[in-house]
Design an enzyme around this catalytic site. Sequence first.
Site, PDB file in Angstrom:
ATOM      1  N   GLN A  81      17.741 -77.350  57.151  1.00  0.00           N
ATOM      2  CA  GLN A  81      18.354 -78.839  56.977  1.00  0.00           C
ATOM      3  C   GLN A  81      19.362 -78.981  56.202  1.00  0.00           C
ATOM      4  OE1 GLN A  81      16.830 -80.725  59.410  1.00  0.00           O
ATOM      5  NE2 GLN A  81      15.331 -79.536  59.699  1.00  0.00           N
ATOM      6  N   ARG A  88      13.122 -84.283  64.449  1.00  0.00           N
ATOM      7  CA  ARG A  88      13.268 -84.295  63.125  1.00  0.00           C
ATOM      8  C   ARG A  88      13.036 -85.698  62.362  1.00  0.00           C
ATOM      9  NH1 ARG A  88      17.823 -79.525  62.607  1.00  0.00           N
ATOM     10  NH2 ARG A  88      16.322 -77.969  63.311  1.00  0.00           N
ATOM     11  N   TYR A 119       8.178 -76.673  59.386  1.00  0.00           N
ATOM     12  CA  TYR A 119       8.579 -76.771  60.843  1.00  0.00           C
ATOM     13  C   TYR A 119       9.614 -77.765  61.274  1.00  0.00           C
ATOM     14  CZ  TYR A 119       4.689 -80.311  61.720  1.00  0.00           C
ATOM     15  OH  TYR A 119       3.794 -81.378  61.675  1.00  0.00           O
ATOM     16  N   GLU A 120       9.901 -77.759  62.411  1.00  0.00           N
ATOM     17  CA  GLU A 120      11.112 -78.364  63.081  1.00  0.00           C
ATOM     18  C   GLU A 120      12.390 -77.867  62.314  1.00  0.00           C
ATOM     19  OE1 GLU A 120      10.676 -79.874  65.988  1.00  0.00           O
ATOM     20  OE2 GLU A 120      12.629 -80.109  66.141  1.00  0.00           O
ATOM     21  N   GLY A 121      12.539 -76.955  61.773  1.00  0.00           N
ATOM     22  CA  GLY A 121      13.704 -76.180  60.893  1.00  0.00           C
ATOM     23  C   GLY A 121      13.349 -76.536  59.582  1.00  0.00           C
TER      24      GLY A 121
END
Lengths: 590, 590
Positions: A441, A294, A434-436
């Site tokens: 977050q 992240r 992306y990546e959450g």
Amino acid sequence: MPSYTAPTKDMQFVLHEVLKVSQSATPGYDELDAEFTGAVLDEAGKIASEVLQPLNAVGDQQGCVLENGVVRPPEGFKEAFDQLRDGGWTALDCDPEYGGQGMPYVLATAVGEQFSAANMAFNMYPGLTHGAYSAIHAHGSDDQKATYLPKMVSCEWTGTMNLTEPHCGTDLGLMRTKAVPQDDGTYKVSGQKIFISAGEHNMSENIIHLVLAKIPGGPEGIKGVSLFIVPKFIVNEDGTPGARNGVSVGKIEEKMGIHGNSTCVMNYDEATGYLLGEEHKGMRAMFTMMNEARLGVGLQGYAQAEVAYQNALEYAKDRLQGRDVTGDKNPDGPADPLIVHPDIRRNLMDQKSFVEGARAFTFWGATMIDQAHRAEDKDADGLISLLTPVIKGFLTDKGFEMATAAQQVYGGHGYIEEWGMSQFARDARIAMIYEGANGVQALDLVGRKLAQDGGKHVMAFFEMVKSFCKENGDEDMAEFVTPLKAASKDLQAAGMFFMQNGMKNPNHALAGSYDFMHLFGHVCLGLMWARMAKAALSALAEGASDTGFYETKLATARYYMARQLPMTATHLARVETGADTVMALDAAMF
Amino acid sequence: MPSYTAPTKDMQFVLHEVLKVSQSATPGYDELDAEFTGAVLDEAGKIASEVLQPLNAVGDQQGCVLENGVVRPPEGFKEAFDQLRDGGWTALDCDPEYGGQGMPYVLATAVGEQFSAANMAFNMYPGLTHGAYSAIHAHGSDDQKATYLPKMVSCEWTGTMNLTEPHCGTDLGLMRTKAVPQDDGTYKVSGQKIFISAGEHNMSENIIHLVLAKIPGGPEGIKGVSLFIVPKFIVNEDGTPGARNGVSVGKIEEKMGIHGNSTCVMNYDEATGYLLGEEHKGMRAMFTMMNEARLGVGLQGYAQAEVAYQNALEYAKDRLQGRDVTGDKNPDGPADPLIVHPDIRRNLMDQKSFVEGARAFTFWGATMIDQAHRAEDKDADGLISLLTPVIKGFLTDKGFEMATAAQQVYGGHGYIEEWGMSQFARDARIAMIYEGANGVQALDLVGRKLAQDGGKHVMAFFEMVKSFCKENGDEDMAEFVTPLKAASKDLQAAGMFFMQNGMKNPNHALAGSYDFMHLFGHVCLGLMWARMAKAALSALAEGASDTGFYETKLATARYYMARQLPMTATHLARVETGADTVMALDAAMF
């Protein structure tokens, strides 16, 4: 056509004058003297500017093409990848036991900013490989490590992460891909995964897919998810790629940006998979790499803003349009350059103060990851876990906003693809997702990280800000410390609101989570600007010759304090309205 | 694939319960009873949903193709254009003397929102024609009007506006295109124009280009610019298109969005042009249409946010992901719909409260334009001139921001072109740039409009807000009036700062111009929400049957007050820092 120049001087300032890395006790940091990091960053910067950046527009225009099951990346990508491999750039912070150079992660982060700014879509190929490398390194058996890691360190083999399915992204408990145990200890993996970055291409001799799947009969939901290694070519006893595995590309997605990266639908049809780590502990295995992954995405956000800013600045200096209202600045020319206009300045200063603050914040985060990994420092691990959603969410939101702001400097030309500014904005857009996704977050920050270890880490953060303000109570620093204190007070008040109201109804906290994430981001950038101002004042006091650089730092710090930090009051005001107006409507009434 | 449903009910609410158009004294408004506008908007809504929207993605994917000097628009565009012509939609608010229907502009604005939300790139073809129609209508000779207007009202002939050149956009004084007078009273126009929307296509039998150019020997700079009619085919004595004129397409630009509209480089090579209006008064001629043109672009901004919101809302209701933290809402399903999550709500409420506020603001603006034109009301003209940069700048900035927010609801799917959310954001992006980049709008607002007629119009605006608050001092309205007052106070304080400091140094005002524009926008939307709340309360008090609609309005008004209006404090704080931090750096020190 846009260009890119690595901001090595600013990186060196952050590493050595702000973070003082070589004075740190973190194992391996003693190697990071200014001469060494300067040499590495200069070399990386050349590759970024001369090799990767010229391929950025090529990648955007050509995209990736799927033909007969094979993906052809844009022209020049393979050769550039070879240059990266040959230069050892993919191995920078990898374990020497597997051929890596063992450098601290903070140095790899600085290099990563350069590569990502120059060509985000390209840098995802080694980037994803590094993520898969980390997972195998952390959870693999000795045999698995020996089989895969040396090839992945060198990027002879690349890697992917397979999480999302058509019906589930954030909520991976709904996953349908299954892994059926075989008598020989392997698994047969079947299912469909989507949004797989670098899922297929012909730039490496093997692709090591890490795939989340459920073993039938295991626990329901997220607790029944395991992680598997599924190589494109099953590796022979002698370590060479052997038989083709049952994994294929369904299609390449047409995306808004990062066209140079092949985002694939991957179909697994009884593909041979090897369990990585323990059964049903797949999510835990993914989580161990999450801070790093992240932070890497937060970096992509501000890296796109950096390259967009560089080009917007050049354009603002070159383009003649209108006159300075306070008097001509270019009396012999037909008009003054754009940069004389106050609103163009405001825009450029927004970009500059964000990017430099974001760089310092991200590098600082990287030192915590090093401290957590190299010194097994649990406090550092706790603090970076707290700050990770802020780095990811805030820096990608602002990164996109600033890339868009840079595009605006170009006027109509900013909208024309030929000029390259649209690509920076389009590429930066994915980092918010992306990546959450950034809403996730914010949820992670407020719903999980704030209370982690009894709220210890957020208290430590406040304590750190307080100490900094106390230690820097002198007159010179007052103009930086006073607004930082006010912003930090807003953040504490928001946290207090959550504590007092979230117990009654968690929605009172979650409705303010996004604003809290941004509020936190501003306080972090405020802290970094205060620290940078302090470093600049020290350098000037010590008679540094390059006074221009340090005066510019101070002016930019002042800008951030005056023009950006006031946002914390609005974020707090929103947080303090709680959930009432947010949740007032039944879904049917929208 | 995305869909679009015309928000006719909300439009009717704004027209009849908020603005009460049919009770207005503006000539022609007596025709605008609810039944009539409802019938028009229903019909237009069908065309928008069934004809234009299905072509939106087609236009994005196919774009426009230049072959042998002719531009082929996307498939289906020509047929759709014919349907618009046949239905008389292009003639709605045009002069009956030339075949128009003579409806008020406010009704055309409502229809325009529908068409623009459904297919922004398509609607630019009739939109630009309408702009050119207005210019000829306002400045043409009787002969010119008779020659061009009937064909442009019906859109048998379309129109374009040619301002920008490669080296000049905002600063048109630098223009190089020249128009050489001929003995027969015509001019030979030569030069290159860029970013010409709808510059060339095969959907009409003639294209009437309005071109800004300089007559050699005229005054320097902007004062030497004249406006010319340059038809693609020179019109014969009998009114039919005749010989091909010396105008050709250089190329079609590859843009970030609005691919369905042909944005052309136009080359004029001794093309025959006819002076429109007076020599050297070209800019004045353009300015007479500017309020309308800019309101139309502000409309595009929120129209894209509207269609993006509609689709994000549906997705949030359908997509099952995660669970409501306060208890399952869909216990029999595998997960709850996205809309249960507070941060998704926040995002949707941001969008909803913006779009509905923006619609009311824009329609209100359109009534002022009608009042100015139809009743020759100079105060209305002054007020709309003041508000035009706010409508254009604020609504397009927020429109893009909200289209991006809607995209975010889709997670990864938002980034995949197939889902259509990326297009809304990419299309919306141009509205921040064309028809005067938003920084130029802010400059126009602060540098020109605030002080216009001795500051009379801004004082009138404040007086109007004050009166509204006074008249609505009852308890029911307090929750709306109190925040509106506070926001308006912030706006007045910002204006006061400019007055006190801008005299000494205009940069103190200009450095805060962008924040001022947004501050002003929030106050306007706050005013509109207070007015809508009042209308909703009245309807409920009068026993309206559709209580859900009005309760939803009140809830949305509360959201705007609680979550959006607090931004005014931050904008004011920034304004009050003046130019010091903005202008601190020499250009070379960036």
